[in-house]
Write an enzyme that holds these catalytic residues in place. Structure first.
Site, PDB file in Angstrom:
ATOM      1  N   SER A   1      -3.443  -7.358   2.712  1.00 46.67           N
ATOM      2  CA  SER A   1      -3.761  -7.236   4.136  1.00 46.67           C
ATOM      3  C   SER A   1      -4.312  -8.546   4.682  1.00 46.67           C
ATOM      4  O   SER A   1      -3.964  -8.961   5.793  1.00 46.67           O
ATOM      5  CB  SER A   1      -4.772  -6.112   4.366  1.00 46.67           C
ATOM      6  OG  SER A   1      -4.207  -4.864   4.070  1.00 46.67           O
TER       7      SER A   1
ATOM      8  N   LYS B   1     -15.628  -7.203   3.789  1.00 50.08           N
ATOM      9  CA  LYS B   1     -14.375  -7.581   4.447  1.00 50.08           C
ATOM     10  C   LYS B   1     -14.533  -7.498   5.958  1.00 50.08           C
ATOM     11  O   LYS B   1     -15.120  -6.558   6.477  1.00 50.08           O
ATOM     12  CB  LYS B   1     -13.241  -6.642   4.016  1.00 50.08           C
ATOM     13  CG  LYS B   1     -12.878  -6.755   2.550  1.00 50.08           C
ATOM     14  CD  LYS B   1     -11.710  -5.851   2.215  1.00 50.08           C
ATOM     15  CE  LYS B   1     -11.312  -5.962   0.756  1.00 50.08           C
ATOM     16  NZ  LYS B   1     -10.178  -5.089   0.428  1.00 50.08           N
TER      17      LYS B   1
ATOM     18  N   HIS C   1       0.840  -1.202   0.000  1.00 56.04           N
ATOM     19  CA  HIS C   1       0.000   0.000   0.000  1.00 56.04           C
ATOM     20  C   HIS C   1       0.876   1.252   0.000  1.00 56.04           C
ATOM     21  O   HIS C   1       0.641   2.197  -0.759  1.00 56.04           O
ATOM     22  CB  HIS C   1      -0.884   0.064   1.258  1.00 56.04           C
ATOM     23  CG  HIS C   1      -1.962  -0.951   1.333  1.00 56.04           C
ATOM     24  ND1 HIS C   1      -2.185  -1.692   2.468  1.00 56.04           N
ATOM     25  CD2 HIS C   1      -2.900  -1.338   0.439  1.00 56.04           C
ATOM     26  CE1 HIS C   1      -3.217  -2.492   2.274  1.00 56.04           C
ATOM     27  NE2 HIS C   1      -3.667  -2.300   1.045  1.00 56.04           N
TER      28      HIS C   1
ATOM     29  N   ARG D   1      -2.122  -5.750  -8.229  1.00 63.02           N
ATOM     30  CA  ARG D   1      -1.097  -6.775  -8.040  1.00 63.02           C
ATOM     31  C   ARG D   1      -1.050  -7.740  -9.211  1.00 63.02           C
ATOM     32  O   ARG D   1      -0.021  -8.341  -9.476  1.00 63.02           O
ATOM     33  CB  ARG D   1      -1.358  -7.555  -6.750  1.00 63.02           C
ATOM     34  CG  ARG D   1      -1.159  -6.726  -5.499  1.00 63.02           C
ATOM     35  CD  ARG D   1      -1.682  -7.443  -4.297  1.00 63.02           C
ATOM     36  NE  ARG D   1      -3.143  -7.555  -4.448  1.00 63.02           N
ATOM     37  CZ  ARG D   1      -3.967  -7.950  -3.504  1.00 63.02           C
ATOM     38  NH1 ARG D   1      -3.505  -8.331  -2.342  1.00 63.02           N
ATOM     39  NH2 ARG D   1      -5.262  -7.999  -3.708  1.00 63.02           N
TER      40      ARG D   1
END
Length: 159
Positions: free
Chosen positions: A127, A41, A17, A90
């Protein structure tokens, strides 16, 4: 002046990040790192804790501010007069996930999304994976900023 928003859950903020934030800060006059609520999430850190961690790790970036938001990111962008949203990618799965959101955001308000590819050294870091590995006793100290690592260890130790 160009202002962009780099949104995310940042639970916790990772070095991946931070790499995207630093690179975006070099492109835009002003960058707002914004943490919001994503109901899909589960969270380890509450919104205020995530804001504190972000402020700490972004403190050396003079054109970066950290803010929280609720609701649609495009509404937040309109409220703060941001011209772009910055998202890190990513790989292909991130692109598949982010593309429809970018298209919807452009449809709703005309705000553009700028994709920055993650540096190869952070391409596998998320994360969720950091939390999972840390919760099982793995060493994630190279994947998160030191201050975040301390908070992560303390939170996991507290159960």
């Amino acid at each position: 002046m160009t202002r962009a928003v780099c949104p995310g859950s940042f639970d916790p903020v990772t070095n991946g990040h931070l790499d995207i934030v630093r690179r975006a800060a070099a492109i835009f006059d002003e960058l707002v790192v914004a943490t919001g609520t994503n109901v899909s999430k589960s969270r380890l850190f509450d919104p205020e804790e995530r804001l504190e961690m972000l402020r700490e790790v972004c403190a050396d970036l003079p054109n970066v501010t950290v803010m929280g938001f609720t609701g649609l990111i495009v509404d937040f962008c309109r409220d703060i007069d941001a011209q772009a949203i910055v998202k890190g990618l990513r790989g292909g799965n991130d692109y598949e996930y982010e593309l429809p959101m970018a298209q919807m955001n452009a449809h709703l308000t005309g705000v553009e999304t700028v994709f920055l590819t993650t540096h190869a050294s952070w391409g596998y870091v998320s994360s969720s994976l950091v939390k999972e590995v840390a919760s099982l006793g793995g060493d994630v100290s190279a994947l998160v900023p030191p201050a975040v690592h301390g908070r992560l260890q303390a939170r996991l130790a507290a159960g």
